[in-house]
Design a protein around this motif. Sequence first.
Motif, mmCIF file in Angstrom:
data_model
loop_
_atom_site.group_PDB
_atom_site.id
_atom_site.type_symbol
_atom_site.label_atom_id
_atom_site.label_comp_id
_atom_site.label_asym_id
_atom_site.label_seq_id
_atom_site.Cartn_x
_atom_site.Cartn_y
_atom_site.Cartn_z
ATOM 1 N N PRO A 115 8.959 -6.660 -5.926
ATOM 2 C CA PRO A 115 7.574 -6.165 -5.931
ATOM 3 C C PRO A 115 7.082 -5.786 -4.526
ATOM 4 O O PRO A 115 6.417 -4.756 -4.354
ATOM 5 C CB PRO A 115 6.780 -7.343 -6.509
ATOM 6 N N ARG A 116 7.440 -6.569 -3.532
ATOM 7 C CA ARG A 116 7.046 -6.250 -2.153
ATOM 8 C C ARG A 116 7.717 -4.973 -1.685
ATOM 9 O O ARG A 116 7.087 -4.106 -1.075
ATOM 10 C CB ARG A 116 7.405 -7.415 -1.215
ATOM 11 N N GLN A 119 5.965 -2.037 -3.150
ATOM 12 C CA GLN A 119 4.688 -1.802 -2.471
ATOM 13 C C GLN A 119 4.923 -1.150 -1.110
ATOM 14 O O GLN A 119 4.264 -0.167 -0.758
ATOM 15 C CB GLN A 119 3.936 -3.120 -2.308
ATOM 16 N N GLN A 120 5.882 -1.664 -0.347
ATOM 17 C CA GLN A 120 6.184 -1.118 0.974
ATOM 18 C C GLN A 120 6.736 0.306 0.896
ATOM 19 O O GLN A 120 6.595 1.070 1.848
ATOM 20 C CB GLN A 120 7.167 -2.030 1.710
ATOM 21 N N SER A 124 2.861 3.249 -6.528
ATOM 22 C CA SER A 124 1.624 2.773 -7.140
ATOM 23 C C SER A 124 1.910 2.330 -8.573
ATOM 24 O O SER A 124 3.019 2.504 -9.072
ATOM 25 C CB SER A 124 0.567 3.883 -7.124
ATOM 26 N N ILE A 126 2.399 -0.524 -9.884
ATOM 27 C CA ILE A 126 3.575 -1.402 -9.899
ATOM 28 C C ILE A 126 3.438 -2.422 -11.021
ATOM 29 O O ILE A 126 2.411 -3.085 -11.163
ATOM 30 C CB ILE A 126 3.757 -2.094 -8.529
ATOM 31 N N GLY A 189 7.398 1.291 -10.574
ATOM 32 C CA GLY A 189 6.263 1.848 -9.854
ATOM 33 C C GLY A 189 6.318 3.362 -9.945
ATOM 34 O O GLY A 189 7.341 3.937 -10.321
#
Length: 194
Positions: A115-116, A119-120, A124, A126, A189
């Motif tokens: 998940p990180r 995001q990085q 979007s 997610i 995502g």
Amino acid sequence: RVVGIDNSETMLKVARARADGQLPIEYMLADATHLPFADDSFDGCRASRVLGHVHEPALALAEMVRVARPGARIVAADGDIDLTVVEIPDRTLARKIIHAACDQMQHGWIGRQMPRFFQQAGLSDIRVDGRMMHLNYSFFQTVFGGILQRAQTTGSVSEQDLSHFWNALKQAEQEQHFFAGTVGFIVSGRKPLS
């Protein structure tokens, strides 16, 4: 156009044999961190049990994002070895062995890290879904046998501890109450439109 990639010609041969010409898939020898495709080439990208094995999982994900068209969904599925459970009487031993197995993997915690990474990577919408996968005795031996042998070789676990662990699992199997499972995650995502 559907393209499957792997960095192993052996695995590509297996994939081709399984598809047996029934699926319109092109198979390519390629590196997940250097995909041989132009930007914005695909309507979606998916990796299954890949990110935990590549040297730089964030770079592999970035490549998936690069080759996906704006608005495309990116999906990755992978496990988290530390979230493996086995039912044996000695809880301390079970924890020790599973942690040692996790530490032998290049990215044993990839499931919780995805998940990180998504995001990085600028994705979007997610979504994260965790699933328990039950492992039968034979499959558990196949998956963890080599990993635990390496753990013993590196000194993470003793020969005696490993022997007690396998004996407990064998006894559980013989008594027909073997239970093991591992948690895997499916993370998705969307690539931004601009």
